[in-house]
Design an enzyme around this catalytic site. Structure first.
Site, PDB file in Angstrom:
ATOM      1  N   GLY A 150     -10.362  12.161  60.128  1.00 43.79           N
ATOM      2  CA  GLY A 150     -10.851  13.028  61.209  1.00 43.79           C
ATOM      3  C   GLY A 150     -12.249  13.559  60.948  1.00 43.79           C
ATOM      4  O   GLY A 150     -13.032  13.749  61.888  1.00 43.79           O
TER       5      GLY A 150
ATOM      6  N   GLN B 191     -13.428   5.076  59.494  1.00 45.67           N
ATOM      7  CA  GLN B 191     -11.971   5.155  59.400  1.00 45.67           C
ATOM      8  C   GLN B 191     -11.547   5.788  58.071  1.00 45.67           C
ATOM      9  O   GLN B 191     -10.626   6.602  58.022  1.00 45.67           O
ATOM     10  CB  GLN B 191     -11.376   3.740  59.542  1.00 45.67           C
ATOM     11  CG  GLN B 191      -9.866   3.688  59.578  1.00 45.67           C
ATOM     12  CD  GLN B 191      -9.283   4.275  60.861  1.00 45.67           C
ATOM     13  OE1 GLN B 191     -10.004   4.488  61.836  1.00 45.67           O
ATOM     14  NE2 GLN B 191      -7.999   4.561  60.844  1.00 45.67           N
TER      15      GLN B 191
ATOM     16  N   ALA C  19     -42.561 -18.860  82.494  1.00 45.46           N
ATOM     17  CA  ALA C  19     -43.409 -18.355  81.407  1.00 45.46           C
ATOM     18  C   ALA C  19     -44.889 -18.372  81.762  1.00 45.46           C
ATOM     19  O   ALA C  19     -45.650 -17.527  81.305  1.00 45.46           O
ATOM     20  CB  ALA C  19     -43.163 -19.188  80.151  1.00 45.46           C
TER      21      ALA C  19
ATOM     22  N   ALA D  36     -43.710  -2.704  76.694  1.00 48.15           N
ATOM     23  CA  ALA D  36     -42.845  -2.670  77.868  1.00 48.15           C
ATOM     24  C   ALA D  36     -42.636  -4.072  78.419  1.00 48.15           C
ATOM     25  O   ALA D  36     -43.477  -4.602  79.138  1.00 48.15           O
ATOM     26  CB  ALA D  36     -43.463  -1.750  78.923  1.00 48.15           C
TER      27      ALA D  36
ATOM     28  N   GLN E 262      -4.901   1.057  47.367  1.00 44.21           N
ATOM     29  CA  GLN E 262      -5.420  -0.314  47.274  1.00 44.21           C
ATOM     30  C   GLN E 262      -6.135  -0.717  48.562  1.00 44.21           C
ATOM     31  O   GLN E 262      -7.158  -1.397  48.537  1.00 44.21           O
ATOM     32  CB  GLN E 262      -4.277  -1.290  46.986  1.00 44.21           C
ATOM     33  CG  GLN E 262      -4.800  -2.678  46.645  1.00 44.21           C
ATOM     34  CD  GLN E 262      -3.672  -3.688  46.512  1.00 44.21           C
ATOM     35  OE1 GLN E 262      -2.820  -3.824  47.392  1.00 44.21           O
ATOM     36  NE2 GLN E 262      -3.651  -4.388  45.398  1.00 44.21           N
TER      37      GLN E 262
ATOM     38  N   GLU F 147     -39.623  -8.442  64.733  1.00 41.09           N
ATOM     39  CA  GLU F 147     -38.787  -7.364  65.286  1.00 41.09           C
ATOM     40  C   GLU F 147     -37.321  -7.581  64.891  1.00 41.09           C
ATOM     41  O   GLU F 147     -36.590  -6.646  64.576  1.00 41.09           O
ATOM     42  CB  GLU F 147     -38.944  -7.354  66.811  1.00 41.09           C
ATOM     43  CG  GLU F 147     -38.342  -6.139  67.453  1.00 41.09           C
ATOM     44  CD  GLU F 147     -38.583  -6.089  68.970  1.00 41.09           C
ATOM     45  OE1 GLU F 147     -39.458  -6.832  69.457  1.00 41.09           O
ATOM     46  OE2 GLU F 147     -37.882  -5.324  69.635  1.00 41.09           O
ATOM     47  N   ARG F 148     -36.902  -8.826  64.890  1.00 39.11           N
ATOM     48  CA  ARG F 148     -35.499  -9.129  64.540  1.00 39.11           C
ATOM     49  C   ARG F 148     -35.250  -8.913  63.051  1.00 39.11           C
ATOM     50  O   ARG F 148     -34.186  -8.425  62.662  1.00 39.11           O
ATOM     51  CB  ARG F 148     -35.171 -10.552  64.985  1.00 39.11           C
ATOM     52  CG  ARG F 148     -35.146 -10.580  66.496  1.00 39.11           C
ATOM     53  CD  ARG F 148     -35.123 -11.904  67.135  1.00 39.11           C
ATOM     54  NE  ARG F 148     -35.216 -11.663  68.581  1.00 39.11           N
ATOM     55  CZ  ARG F 148     -35.609 -12.537  69.484  1.00 39.11           C
ATOM     56  NH1 ARG F 148     -35.937 -13.761  69.114  1.00 39.11           N
ATOM     57  NH2 ARG F 148     -35.676 -12.223  70.750  1.00 39.11           N
TER      58      ARG F 148
HETATM   59  C1  LIG Z   1     -32.359   2.032  72.909  1.00 42.58           C
HETATM   60  C2  LIG Z   1     -33.074   0.860  73.514  1.00 42.58           C
HETATM   61  C3  LIG Z   1     -34.422   0.691  73.262  1.00 42.58           C
HETATM   62  C4  LIG Z   1     -35.128  -0.369  73.842  1.00 42.58           C
HETATM   63  N1  LIG Z   1     -36.467  -0.476  73.646  1.00 42.58           N
HETATM   64  C5  LIG Z   1     -37.172  -1.392  74.364  1.00 42.58           C
HETATM   65  C6  LIG Z   1     -38.599  -1.410  74.302  1.00 42.58           C
HETATM   66  O1  LIG Z   1     -39.237  -0.644  73.577  1.00 42.58           O
HETATM   67  N2  LIG Z   1     -39.251  -2.314  75.077  1.00 42.58           N
HETATM   68  C7  LIG Z   1     -38.598  -3.197  75.884  1.00 42.58           C
HETATM   69  O2  LIG Z   1     -39.260  -3.969  76.552  1.00 42.58           O
HETATM   70  N3  LIG Z   1     -37.241  -3.204  75.948  1.00 42.58           N
HETATM   71  C8  LIG Z   1     -36.517  -2.327  75.208  1.00 42.58           C
HETATM   72  N4  LIG Z   1     -35.157  -2.310  75.283  1.00 42.58           N
HETATM   73  C9  LIG Z   1     -34.485  -3.270  76.144  1.00 42.58           C
HETATM   74  C10 LIG Z   1     -33.698  -4.338  75.404  1.00 42.58           C
HETATM   75  O3  LIG Z   1     -34.557  -5.247  74.781  1.00 42.58           O
HETATM   76  C11 LIG Z   1     -32.768  -4.991  76.447  1.00 42.58           C
HETATM   77  O4  LIG Z   1     -31.783  -4.021  76.775  1.00 42.58           O
HETATM   78  C12 LIG Z   1     -32.122  -6.259  75.935  1.00 42.58           C
HETATM   79  O5  LIG Z   1     -33.063  -7.282  75.769  1.00 42.58           O
HETATM   80  C13 LIG Z   1     -31.028  -6.766  76.903  1.00 42.58           C
HETATM   81  O6  LIG Z   1     -31.473  -6.818  78.221  1.00 42.58           O
HETATM   82  P1  LIG Z   1     -30.604  -6.121  79.384  1.00 42.58           P
HETATM   83  O7  LIG Z   1     -30.302  -4.752  78.951  1.00 42.58           O
HETATM   84  O8  LIG Z   1     -31.306  -6.303  80.667  1.00 42.58           O
HETATM   85  O9  LIG Z   1     -29.238  -6.918  79.401  1.00 42.58           O
HETATM   86  P2  LIG Z   1     -28.936  -8.272  80.215  1.00 42.58           P
HETATM   87  O10 LIG Z   1     -30.023  -9.270  79.968  1.00 42.58           O
HETATM   88  O11 LIG Z   1     -28.620  -7.920  81.616  1.00 42.58           O
HETATM   89  O12 LIG Z   1     -27.613  -8.761  79.486  1.00 42.58           O
HETATM   90  C14 LIG Z   1     -26.307  -8.314  79.843  1.00 42.58           C
HETATM   91  C15 LIG Z   1     -25.289  -9.144  79.041  1.00 42.58           C
HETATM   92  O13 LIG Z   1     -25.434 -10.513  79.391  1.00 42.58           O
HETATM   93  C16 LIG Z   1     -25.603 -11.288  78.230  1.00 42.58           C
HETATM   94  N5  LIG Z   1     -26.477 -12.436  78.485  1.00 42.58           N
HETATM   95  C17 LIG Z   1     -27.684 -12.455  79.088  1.00 42.58           C
HETATM   96  N6  LIG Z   1     -28.208 -13.687  79.065  1.00 42.58           N
HETATM   97  C18 LIG Z   1     -27.316 -14.463  78.405  1.00 42.58           C
HETATM   98  C19 LIG Z   1     -27.277 -15.839  78.040  1.00 42.58           C
HETATM   99  N7  LIG Z   1     -28.311 -16.662  78.308  1.00 42.58           N
HETATM  100  N8  LIG Z   1     -26.193 -16.304  77.389  1.00 42.58           N
HETATM  101  C20 LIG Z   1     -25.168 -15.483  77.097  1.00 42.58           C
HETATM  102  N9  LIG Z   1     -25.145 -14.175  77.400  1.00 42.58           N
HETATM  103  C21 LIG Z   1     -26.206 -13.672  78.035  1.00 42.58           C
HETATM  104  C22 LIG Z   1     -26.277 -10.330  77.239  1.00 42.58           C
HETATM  105  O14 LIG Z   1     -26.117 -10.792  75.911  1.00 42.58           O
HETATM  106  C23 LIG Z   1     -25.532  -9.048  77.531  1.00 42.58           C
HETATM  107  O15 LIG Z   1     -24.318  -9.046  76.838  1.00 42.58           O
HETATM  108  C24 LIG Z   1     -34.436  -1.300  74.672  1.00 42.58           C
HETATM  109  C25 LIG Z   1     -33.067  -1.140  74.878  1.00 42.58           C
HETATM  110  C26 LIG Z   1     -32.390  -0.084  74.336  1.00 42.58           C
HETATM  111  C27 LIG Z   1     -30.942   0.067  74.616  1.00 42.58           C
END
Ligand SMILES: Cc1cc2nc3c(=O)[nH]c(=O)nc-3n(C[C@H](O)[C@H](O)[C@H](O)COP(=O)(O)OP(=O)(O)OC[C@H]3O[C@@H](n4cnc5c(N)ncnc54)[C@H](O)[C@@H]3O)c2cc1C
Length: 379
Positions: free
Chosen positions: A342, A338, A180, A126, A281, A244-245
Site C-alpha cells: 500500500g 507491488q 515527405a 513541434a 522467495q 531521442e530514442r
Molecule cells: C508527454 C508528451 C510529450 C510529448 N512531447 C512532444 C514534443 O515535444 N514534440 C512533438 O512533436 N510531439 C510530442 N509528443 C507527441 C508524441 O510524439 C506522440 O504522442 C506520439 O508520436 C504518438 O502520436 P499520437 O499521440 O498522435 O498517437 P497516434 O499516432 O494516433 O497513435 C495511436 C495508436 O495507434 C498506434 N499506431 C499508429 N500508427 C501505427 C502503425 N503504423 N502500426 C501500428 N500501430 C500504429 C500507435 O502506436 C498508438 O498505439 C509528446 C507526447 C507526450 C504524451
C-alpha cells in the site's frame, strides 16, 4: 550497478556525474514536488543549469559545453535516478540544439545556441498535431512564402517546453507535394505575430513538465528562420530521431537501477508474518529477475551509447533500445511498486510517481508499435 564496469564512460564523464549529483541535491530535489504542483519548472532553474554547464553538453563551445553525448547520458541518468521528470532539458539540449547545430546557418547558430547553453533561451520542437502524431507525413501545418517571410498556419499539440520556449522548431509543409516532400523546419521565435500558446496540458504523469498546445494564425516567420534547405525537413527529422530514442533507453535503464536499489532497501526493512518481505522467495526471485534483465539492458544500451559516440548507431538499434528499455521499465517498476504494498500507492512514496511517469516512455519519441515497424523493416 554492482560488479559492472561501464567502459563507455571516461574519467571526465564520471567527474561530471559528481558535479551533476551535487546540483540535483541542491537545486532540484528540494523543489521538484512544488514544480509538479505548479505544472512547470521556473525559468530561473534553467539559468542555474546553464551557469552550471548542464545545457547543450554535447555541443562545442560557444554553442554548448564542449562535451559529447556521454556527458548528456550522465545528466539523463542522474535525473532519472531521482525521477526528476519535470525537467525538459533533453528536448532542449539533445533534440532542439543538435538540429540547430547540424542544419543551422552560422548566423542562426550564433543567435540561438549560446543563449540556449546559458539557459536564457529555451527550445522546443513541434511535430505533433491534433490529427497527426505517429504519421508525421500527415501534418497539415502550412507555411506559404510571402516575400521575406513565411506565413505559417496550423496547430501543434503535446509540445514539451511549449510554454517556456523562446524558440520552437516547427515542422510545416512549405510545398504542395503530399507526403515527405515539401516538409520543412521553421524556427519560430517568441513574440512572432500570430504565434500563441494554448493551455498547459494536464497529464497523468510528468506533472511538472510543461506540455502545451501551440497555434499559428497567419504567423509571420522571417524566411531567414528556415532551418537547412526547404523541403528537406522530413529527412532531417529521420536522421536525428535515433538520438531521442537512445535518450529514452538510457533513462529507462537508470530508472530501473535506482528503483531496484530502493526496492531492495524497502523490502529488507519491511516485516510481514515475522520475517522481512525480502526474505520471501517470491520477493528475492522478482528482484533477481529484475537485476538479470536490467544487466542485459544496460549492456545493450551502453553498446548503443558507444556506437552513437562513434556516430554508428543505426535507426534500427536505437528503436530496439527504446522498445526494450521502455517496455522493461514499465514492467519492472510495476513489480517494484507491488513489493512496496500500500505504501507504493501513496503519493509521498517515490515509486508511484516513477511508475506513472514511466508510462509515457512507450508513447513518445515514436510509439513502441512504430519502433516494431522500424525493426520489422530490417527482417
Ligand atoms: C508527454 C508528451 C510529450 C510529448 N512531447 C512532444 C514534443 O515535444 N514534440 C512533438 O512533436 N510531439 C510530442 N509528443 C507527441 C508524441 O510524439 C506522440 O504522442 C506520439 O508520436 C504518438 O502520436 P499520437 O499521440 O498522435 O498517437 P497516434 O499516432 O494516433 O497513435 C495511436 C495508436 O495507434 C498506434 N499506431 C499508429 N500508427 C501505427 C502503425 N503504423 N502500426 C501500428 N500501430 C500504429 C500507435 O502506436 C498508438 O498505439 C509528446 C507526447 C507526450 C504524451
Amino acid at each position: 550497478m554492482d560488479g559492472m564496469t561501464r567502459p563507455v564512460f571516461r574519467d571526465d564523464h564520471e567527474q561530471f556525474r559528481v558535479q551533476v549529483r551535487r546540483f540535483v541535491e541542491r537545486e532540484i530535489k528540494p523543489f521538484h514536488a512544488g514544480w509538479e504542483e505548479q505544472g512547470i519548472v521556473p525559468v530561473s532553474l534553467w539559468r542555474k543549469a546553464g551557469e552550471e554547464g548542464l545545457l547543450n553538453c554535447m555541443l562545442p563551445v560557444p554553442y554548448g559545453q564542449g562535451g559529447d553525448f556521454g556527458h548528456s547520458a550522465v545528466l539523463i541518468e542522474e535525473l532519472a535516478r531521482v525521477n526528476a521528470s519535470a525537467l525538459g532539458f533533453s528536448v532542449h539540449s539533445e533534440v532542439v540544439a543538435p538540429y540547430l547545430h547540424a542544419y543551422g546557418s552560422e548566423d542562426q547558430k550564433r543567435r540561438w545556441l549560446p543563449a540556449m547553453a546559458r539557459g536564457e533561451l529555451i527550445g522546443a520542437i513541434a511535430m505533433t498535431e491534433p490529427g497527426a502524431g505517429s504519421d508525421v507525413k500527415a501534418i497539415r501545418t502550412s507555411a506559404r512564402r510571402d516575400g521575406d517571410h513565411f506565413i505559417l498556419n496550423g496547430q501543434k499539440t503535446f509540445i514539451s517546453n511549449g510554454h517556456n520556449a523562446g524558440i520552437v522548431i516547427v515542422v510545416a509543409r512549405t510545398g504542395t507535394e503530399p507526403g515527405a516532400k515539401g516538409i520543412s523546419l521553421l524556427c519560430v521565435e517568441e513574440g512572432t505575430p500570430g504565434f500563441t500558446r494554448g493551455k498547459r496540458l494536464k497529464k497523468i504523469g510528468l506533472r511538472g513538465q510543461d506540455t502545451a498546445e501551440l497555434f499559428f494564425e497567419n504567423a509571420r516567420v522571417p524566411a531567414a528562420n528556415l532551418l537547412g534547405e526547404e523541403g528537406q525537413g522530413f529527412k532531417y527529422l529521420m536522421h536525428e530521431l535515433s538520438q531521442e530514442r537512445l535518450i529514452i533507453a538510457v533513462r529507462a535503464a537508470a530508472s530501473i537501477e535506482a528503483f531496484l536499489a530502493r526496492t531492495i532497501d524497502y523490502t529488507r526493512g519491511r516485516k510481514a508474518f515475522g520475517q522481512t518481505v525480502f526474505d520471501y522467495q517470491n520477493t528475492r526471485f522478482k528482484l533477481a529477475e529484475a537485476k538479470a534483465q536490467l544487466t542485459m539492458l544496460r549492456v545493450f544500451v551502453d553498446d548503443c551509447l558507444a556506437l552513437h559516440l562513434r556516430r554508428e548507431l543505426s535507426a534500427e538499434r536505437a528503436a530496439m533500445a527504446k522498445l526494450n528499455g521502455s517496455d522493461m521499465q514499465n514492467r519492472l517498476l510495476d513489480e517494484f511498486l507491488q513489493l512496496h504494498g500500500g505504501y507504493g500507492f501513496m503519493s509521498e512514496c517515490e515509486i508511484g510517481g516513477a511508475w506513472i511517469d514511466a508510462r509515457v516512455g512507450r508513447i513518445y519519441g515514436g510509439t513502441n508499435e512504430i519502433m516494431k515497424e522500424i525493426v520489422a523493416r530490417g527482417l
